[in-house]
Design an enzyme around this catalytic site. Structure first.
Site, PDB file in Angstrom:
ATOM      1  N   TYR A 189     -11.286  -6.095  -8.961  1.00 39.92           N
ATOM      2  CA  TYR A 189     -10.529  -4.923  -9.392  1.00 39.92           C
ATOM      3  C   TYR A 189     -11.265  -3.631  -9.034  1.00 39.92           C
ATOM      4  O   TYR A 189     -12.186  -3.194  -9.724  1.00 39.92           O
ATOM      5  CB  TYR A 189     -10.282  -4.955 -10.900  1.00 39.92           C
ATOM      6  CG  TYR A 189      -9.573  -6.199 -11.393  1.00 39.92           C
ATOM      7  CD1 TYR A 189      -8.739  -6.949 -10.556  1.00 39.92           C
ATOM      8  CD2 TYR A 189      -9.738  -6.643 -12.705  1.00 39.92           C
ATOM      9  CE1 TYR A 189      -8.101  -8.093 -11.024  1.00 39.92           C
ATOM     10  CE2 TYR A 189      -9.098  -7.775 -13.169  1.00 39.92           C
ATOM     11  CZ  TYR A 189      -8.283  -8.498 -12.330  1.00 39.92           C
ATOM     12  OH  TYR A 189      -7.653  -9.631 -12.787  1.00 39.92           O
ATOM     13  N   HIS A 217     -11.673 -17.209 -10.136  1.00 43.11           N
ATOM     14  CA  HIS A 217     -10.600 -16.243  -9.856  1.00 43.11           C
ATOM     15  C   HIS A 217      -9.825 -16.615  -8.594  1.00 43.11           C
ATOM     16  O   HIS A 217     -10.374 -16.588  -7.492  1.00 43.11           O
ATOM     17  CB  HIS A 217     -11.209 -14.842  -9.692  1.00 43.11           C
ATOM     18  CG  HIS A 217     -10.219 -13.733  -9.805  1.00 43.11           C
ATOM     19  ND1 HIS A 217     -10.534 -12.416  -9.529  1.00 43.11           N
ATOM     20  CD2 HIS A 217      -8.915 -13.727 -10.176  1.00 43.11           C
ATOM     21  CE1 HIS A 217      -9.475 -11.656  -9.728  1.00 43.11           C
ATOM     22  NE2 HIS A 217      -8.471 -12.441 -10.117  1.00 43.11           N
TER      23      HIS A 217
END
Length: 323
Positions: free
Chosen positions: A54, A139
């Site tokens: 992110y 992830h």
């Protein structure tokens, strides 16, 4: 607060997803990011989720800075592993191709090896300014299943046994591989984004029942399917792309039902996700204090049973949803 699996790690029913704090799609100032975390805290949110992906680490740095004002034993933080951030040589351009309005100072390198997992976690702790995180997820291992199961998952299991992290799992935008994690490993929690919502119940087929059977917790992300269920209109986004016309129409019909029952579609969307017995918490991404305050208000709004009944009668939800 609800415990994750059989661990002592606890999460609030509503958590803050910090991808927007990494300048997801558009820029957010440091002040706005700080105000967002503060507003979440003031509304009782104690679970915060982030990732190196992110904003090339920006989300982790901003979240850590904002949480520094609060006692470490009063909140839960999760981050993710699987993408290492290597300095770009030479740096240049921006990261918008990957969805973040930040300078392309680093490049992402997929790595679910044991060494990659530890290196990723160490770098995350440095960015967060913390000596530990509570939860670590693999992830998006969609295209790296073999390495994730053979090397990445055992590395997380070792970190858990060493007491370095409290709970381990995987976070993905699909239900099928998460079901495999639940059935074939000893994960504590999985993060399922966008696959258990008012518009997409794919996780209900196998993932959620398997989680209940195995005592694994589920955290739901993407409750609004990246925008359509928050504000249904023709230009809305659905799973990070332009919403198809038929889904816009379906969301608008759902909104009309919610209006008739005196609640917002946002409140219904959050309540739907939270109602399943497998679900420990729902993450909402917010980029401002106003957004997170609204989400907290909607999450706290009771949704009448008659709304679910009408949605089912109208064919907008399958029978017996939510559980």
């Amino acid at each position: 607060m609800t415990g994750l699996g059989r661990t002592g790690v606890q999460v609030t029913g509503l958590g803050l997803g910090a991808a927007p704090l990494g300048n997801l799609f558009t820029e957010v100032t440091d002040e706005q990011a700080h105000a967002t975390v503060t507003a979440a805290w003031e509304r009782g949110v104690r679970y915060f989720d982030t990732a190196p992906h992110y904003g090339l680490g920006l989300s982790e740095r901003r979240l850590g800075a904002a949480l520094r004002e609060h006692p470490r034993d009063q909140y839960t933080v999760s981050t993710k592993v699987g993408r290492l951030l290597d300095p770009a040589d030479p740096p240049g351009g921006d990261d918008l191709a990957d969805g973040f309005a930040v300078p392309a100072t680093h490049r992402r390198v997929w790595d679910f090896s044991a060494d990659g997992v530890r290196r990723s976690l160490e770098a995350s702790l440095e960015r967060l300014g913390l000596d530990h995180v509570d939860v670590v997820y693999l992830h998006d291992p969609d295209d790296h299943a073999e390495q994730a199961f053979r090397e990445g998952y055992p590395a997380l299991e070792k970190l858990r046994s060493e007491g370095v992290v409290g709970a381990i799992g995987a976070g993905m935008n699909q239900a099928e591989m998460l079901t495999r994690f639940v059935r074939d490993t000893d994960v504590d929690v999985v993060l399922c984004a966008g696959r258990y919502t008012l518009l997409d119940q794919r996780a209900a087929a196998e993932l959620l029942p398997a989680a209940v059977e195995r005592g694994v917790s589920v955290v739901i992300g993407g409750a609004f399917n990246s925008g359509l269920l928050a504000d249904p209109k023709p230009a809305a986004t659905y799973n990070y792309g332009l919403a198809p016309a038929e889904l816009v129409d379906k969301a608008l019909r759902m909104k009309a039902v919610a209006d008739r029952h005196g609640v917002t579609l946002r409140a219904a969307a959050l309540a739907f996700c939270a109602a399943h017995p497998a679900v420990a918490g729902v993450l909402v991404g917010a980029r401002s204090a106003a957004e997170v305050t609204d989400c907290a208000e909607q999450f706290a709004t009771p949704v009448p049973a008659a709304l679910w009944e009408e949605l089912t009668r109208a064919g907008l939800l399958p029978a017996r949803e939510p559980s």
